[in-house]
Design an enzyme around this catalytic site. Structure first.
Site, short mmCIF file in Angstrom:
data_model
loop_
_atom_site.label_atom_id
_atom_site.label_comp_id
_atom_site.label_asym_id
_atom_site.label_seq_id
_atom_site.Cartn_x
_atom_site.Cartn_y
_atom_site.Cartn_z
N ARG A 101 0.82 -1.12 0.11
CA ARG A 101 -0.12 0.08 0.18
C ARG A 101 0.81 1.26 0.01
O ARG A 101 0.40 2.31 -0.70
CB ARG A 101 -1.13 0.14 1.28
CG ARG A 101 -2.13 -1.00 0.70
CD ARG A 101 -3.21 -1.11 2.20
NE ARG A 101 -4.37 -1.76 1.62
CZ ARG A 101 -5.01 -2.20 2.28
NH1 ARG A 101 -5.11 -2.11 3.71
NH2 ARG A 101 -6.25 -2.66 1.82
N LYS A 138 -16.08 -13.47 5.77
CA LYS A 138 -17.12 -12.81 6.14
C LYS A 138 -18.26 -12.93 5.23
O LYS A 138 -18.70 -12.27 4.49
CB LYS A 138 -16.45 -11.29 5.75
CG LYS A 138 -15.04 -10.97 6.60
CD LYS A 138 -14.82 -9.58 6.01
CE LYS A 138 -13.24 -9.27 6.14
NZ LYS A 138 -12.61 -8.47 5.30
N GLY A 164 -8.15 -7.86 0.70
CA GLY A 164 -6.84 -7.91 1.51
C GLY A 164 -6.21 -9.37 1.63
O GLY A 164 -5.08 -9.13 1.14
N GLY A 221 -12.98 -4.29 0.53
CA GLY A 221 -14.40 -3.90 0.86
C GLY A 221 -14.92 -2.64 -0.22
O GLY A 221 -15.61 -2.81 -0.89
P1 ADP Z 1 -10.47 -10.86 1.86
O1 ADP Z 1 -9.55 -10.08 2.83
O2 ADP Z 1 -9.65 -11.52 0.78
O3 ADP Z 1 -11.55 -10.19 1.67
P2 ADP Z 1 -11.85 -12.34 4.03
O4 ADP Z 1 -11.09 -11.19 5.06
O5 ADP Z 1 -13.20 -12.43 3.74
O6 ADP Z 1 -11.04 -12.50 2.54
O7 ADP Z 1 -11.44 -13.94 4.61
C1 ADP Z 1 -10.18 -14.06 4.75
C2 ADP Z 1 -10.12 -15.10 5.85
O8 ADP Z 1 -10.83 -16.36 5.52
C3 ADP Z 1 -8.49 -15.72 5.88
O9 ADP Z 1 -8.22 -15.47 7.36
C4 ADP Z 1 -9.09 -17.38 5.80
O10 ADP Z 1 -8.19 -17.94 6.88
C5 ADP Z 1 -10.31 -17.72 6.12
N1 ADP Z 1 -11.01 -18.77 5.67
C6 ADP Z 1 -11.04 -19.11 4.33
N2 ADP Z 1 -11.48 -20.35 4.45
C7 ADP Z 1 -11.73 -20.75 5.57
C8 ADP Z 1 -12.25 -21.94 6.26
N3 ADP Z 1 -12.41 -23.08 5.57
N4 ADP Z 1 -12.51 -22.06 7.49
C9 ADP Z 1 -12.13 -20.81 8.25
N5 ADP Z 1 -11.57 -19.91 7.92
C10 ADP Z 1 -11.33 -19.70 6.73
MG MG Z 2 -9.54 -10.09 4.91
#
Ligand code: ADP
Ligand code: MG
Length: 406
Positions: A48, A210, A363, A386
């Site tokens: 960033r 999320k 992220g 987001g």
């Molecule tokens: P991004 O930041 O790319 O938008 P999120 O913040 O929604 O993604 O999600 C990322 C998190 O999701 C990571 O910390 C990852 O460990 C978790 N995650 C992915 N698959 C699983 C799973 N099967 N069980 C628990 N956590 C998971």
């Molecule tokens: Mg995230």
């Protein structure tokens, strides 16, 4: 209906661009997204900071006096030293090869005095905006204290554009002259190829954890995409909606009905939904847990799904064939732990190899792709999760609305 060039430019950038404002010898308040991961006072990933450099360099070339503001983490409106931007200031000084002034408080006498004594091209970084409750509260009073520090306002904080916080929303509204920075332009340009009239067939991969945050997006996206591939923790709420056993995998119970609705909506719109058919299962999430691959139907009661399995990867590979636009958000497993990252890395390779237009936002998803060394093979890796998702959902971003000139 085709748009004229003027119409499409006006729609793309409803704000003034850097080159359209006069910054020579003037103090410019530059809102950046410098929310980098810091552990033990050390920056883990400076993407960033690097992404902010083109705007900073352009402003310095124009002999502007830079007053940079940003937030870090969630200090909840009080001063917490572990959320200080000091390490970011040091890194900025290194990469700009220029000393960076760093007053203790982002507003108040010291910052004000410094802002008035700066020379052309000089750089000041303000301490974490979120040390003040007025930042998150979008307080006009706090915004006015920021306004006193500069003559012109530039926002280049793409990753913060979806938050109606003071430095992004109330503050620019108090300035007579505002502009969007170069990163903002680049992000919007790239994301518009996905959010507006994407080349079809268009596939969206959605993972991560999320669920409640991302369901509204999915509701909308199943009416526009040709295929939606769901993985990560996200998938289990959908598998539950289909009545499948998922053991102790992460499920948001309150969202199961909504997930079912989305599946029906997708069917009505002819949007193909791809859910995991097998997964990597453990008893507990740790570095050294024993993994077993199960079909979803055979998931043991105590099992926790942590990554997609080989059959799922094959079905994803099949579903991505021939797609001309791909958008990916959210890792497909607990990728932070190397033995659960294989699915996410395999998908990153598929996306990197895909001939279509490929964009990643999020992220964690972006971090996974960079860690696998695949970022250069994508068309765009967004610095904002987001904000990218809200653009995709068709929402107005508060930060862009506050800069709007047309
Ligand atoms: P991004 O930041 O790319 O938008 P999120 O913040 O929604 O993604 O999600 C990322 C998190 O999701 C990571 O910390 C990852 O460990 C978790 N995650 C992915 N698959 C699983 C799973 N099967 N069980 C628990 N956590 C998971
Ligand atoms: Mg995230």
């Amino acid at each position: 209906m085709a748009l004229t060039l003027v119409e499409s430019l006006a729609m793309s950038f409803p704000f003034k661009r850097l080159s359209e404002i006069d910054v020579m010898g003037r103090r410019v308040l530059v809102r950046l997204d410098l929310n980098v991961p810091i552990r033990d006072g050390r920056i883990q990933d400076d993407t960033r900071i690097q992404a902010a450099l083109p705007t900073l360099r352009a402003l310095r070339e124009q002999k502007a006096r830079l007053v940079i503001c940003a937030h870090l983490g969630r200090p909840k409106g009080t001063v917490k030293p572990e959320f200080s931007l000091a390490p970011v200031g040091e890194r900025l000084a290194e990469v700009l090869d220029e000393p960076v002034l760093f007053p203790e408080d982002c507003v108040g006498d010291a910052a004000l005095r410094l802002s008035r004594s700066m020379n052309d091209g000089q750089v000041m970084l303000l301490e974490n905006l979120r040390f003040h409750p007025g930042e998150k509260a979008n307080s006009t009073e706090f915004a006015d204290r920021l306004r006193q520090l500069a003559d012109v306002y530039v926002n280049d904080a793409f990753g913060s554009m979806h938050r109606a916080h003071a430095s992004v929303d109330a503050t620019p509204r108090l300035f007579g002259e505002t502009a969007g920075g170069l990163l903002l332009e680049r992000e919007i340009n790239a994301l518009q190829k996905v959010t507006r009239n994407p080349d079809h067939p268009f596939a969206v991969l959605l993972g991560g954890a999320k669920v409640s945050d991302k369901l509204p997006l999915l509701r909308d996206i199943v009416s526009r995409a040709d295929a939606v591939l769901i993985g990560g923790a996200m998938a289990y709420t959908f598998l539950r909606a289909q009545g499948k056993p998922v053991g102790k995998s992460l499920v948001e119970d309150e969202q199961i009905l909504k997930a079912g609705d989305i599946l029906r909506r997708a069917a009505n719109h002819g949007c193909e939904i791809v859910l995991p058919v097998d997964h990597i299962v453990v008893d507990e999430i740790s570095n050294d847990s024993t993994t077993t691959t199960y079909r979803i139907e055979d998931t043991p009661e105590d099992g926790i799904g942590v990554d997609v399995g080989p059959r799922t990867l094959e079905s994803i590979r099949g579903a991505l064939q021939g797609k001309r636009t791909l958008f990916w958000n959210g890792p497909f497993g607990v990728y932070e732990i190397p033995q659960f990252s294989e699915g996410t890395v395999a998908i990153a390779k598929m996306v990197a190899d895909a001939p279509g237009y490929t964009v990643i936002g999020g992220g964690d998803s972006a971090a996974a792709v960079r860690r696998a060394g695949l970022a250069p093979f994508l068309d765009h890796v967004s610095t904002g999760g987001g904000a990218a998702l809200e653009l995709l959902e068709g929402k107005d971003l508060p930060g862009i609305e506050a800069l709007r000139v047309i």
